[in-house]
Design an enzyme around this catalytic site. Structure first.
Site, PDB file in Angstrom:
ATOM      1  N   LYS A   1      45.566  36.963  36.169  1.00  0.00           N
ATOM      2  CA  LYS A   1      44.612  37.970  36.633  1.00  0.00           C
ATOM      3  C   LYS A   1      45.152  39.387  36.472  1.00  0.00           C
ATOM      4  CE  LYS A   1      41.778  35.136  39.620  1.00  0.00           C
ATOM      5  NZ  LYS A   1      41.571  34.508  40.890  1.00  0.00           N
TER       6      LYS A   1
HETATM    7  N1  GLU Z   1      40.266  28.169  43.683  1.00  0.00           N
HETATM    8  C1  GLU Z   1      41.278  27.641  42.801  1.00  0.00           C
HETATM    9  C2  GLU Z   1      41.759  28.730  41.866  1.00  0.00           C
HETATM   10  O1  GLU Z   1      41.052  29.697  41.639  1.00  0.00           O
HETATM   11  C3  GLU Z   1      40.819  26.469  41.965  1.00  0.00           C
HETATM   12  C4  GLU Z   1      40.507  25.302  42.787  1.00  0.00           C
HETATM   13  C5  GLU Z   1      40.233  24.007  42.053  1.00  0.00           C
HETATM   14  O2  GLU Z   1      39.676  24.015  40.943  1.00  0.00           O
HETATM   15  O3  GLU Z   1      40.539  22.987  42.614  1.00  0.00           O
HETATM   16  O4  GLU Z   1      42.837  28.595  41.329  1.00  0.00           O
END
Ligand code: GLU
Length: 288
Positions: free
Chosen positions: A256
């Protein structure tokens, strides 16, 4: 003959920054899997960590994915609005006697590990040495009562003893035996984040009826913990497809912090969604 079941897939980003090409690839994959199987695609916003998540990133995620040509079911589930669901799961685990309060600060843990002869390392770094696991019930109660900050950890050995051996189906890897102990006693809740990623993601995938989890290979090891939580909470186990991670020109994973290859930057530079798809197809990948 059994008919193939139409999959329910999801893309579950955390709004902590703009989506990059790696996210786009992951979202497109989940979307395609649902489309090809005649199933459903869900978008979920994983915004439990209030210190890092920002509403403007969430808005940007929705905008960028729509620009890319994705469509999802509404309303979109936003984890921060469902803390009661995670609270219920925590209460169930506590009722099974599988959680314990941990009063250690990060510094306490680092000191303990530094002093240990051979501290085991897990996928997320050094494994918690279990300092608070053996505290007497009375001491736990007294320290909680006095307002001492604490996290709730899962006693993984006790949990595995309750469930017995566990496994899941991982596309490309076959049947994987769950070995969550390599993480040590994971934190499932803290004062500032009352549900951990592991807990919220497991509860949500079940509540939303997700049958095929597609996500990056960097989250493969987390599935060991998710499988254990499913067994403890009586939740179904989806199939998993952990896809290789996209690499940038220098061979590094997209992050990011790299601003130049966010969907937003590409869009503002005049790239079309088709060009972005082509860029993704040309990227090298790594297994994670
Ligand atoms: N929220 C997690 C992330 O952005 C991904 C969660 C998932 O795909 O299990 O890394």
């Amino acid at each position: 003959m059994t008919l193939p079941v139409a999959p329910v897939t999801r893309f579950a980003p955390s709004p902590t920054g703009h989506l990059h090409l790696g996210h786009a690839a992951s979202a497109l994959l989940a979307f395609a899997a649902a489309r090809e199987g005649g199933g459903r695609f869900i978008l979920r916003i994983e915004d439990i960590d209030a210190t890092r998540c920002r509403p403007e990133f969430e808005a940007a995620i929705l905008e960028d994915l729509a620009w890319l040509g994705l469509a999802w079911e509404t309303p979109v589930r936003r984890q921060s609005e469902h803390m009661a669901d995670y609270g219920k799961a925590l209460a169930a685990l506590r009722a099974h006697g599988l959680l314990y309060p941990c009063f250690c600060t990060r510094a306490d843990i680092a000191r303990e590990i530094a002093g240990a002869a051979n501290a085991p390392h897990g996928p997320d770094g050094p494994v918690y040495p279990g300092t608070c696991r053996g505290l007497a019930e009375a001491e736990r109660a007294r320290r909680i009562e006095s307002g001492e900050p604490h996290a709730w950890r899962l006693d993984v050995a006790a949990a595995m003893a309750q469930t017995g051996p566990l496994s899941w189906e991982d596309e490309g890897r076959g049947c994987v035996a769950a070995t969550p102990a390599m993480f040590g006693d994971v934190v499932l809740a803290r004062k500032e984040t009352p549900a951990s990623y592991h807990l919220a993601v497991t509860v949500d995938d079940a509540l939303q009826g997700v049958t095929l989890v597609t996500r990056g290979a960097d989250l493969f090891s987390a599935t060991h913990v998710h499988r254990l939580l499913q067994a403890l909470l009586g939740l179904p186990t989806p199939r998993y497809r952990h896809h290789p991670l996209l690499l940038d020109e220098t061979g590094k994973r997209f992050a990011k912090r790299d601003k130049s290859l966010t969907l937003r930057a590409l869009r503002e530079a005049g790239r079309t969604p088709d060009e972005v798809r082509e860029m993704i197809a040309r990227c090298r990948t790594a297994a994670g």
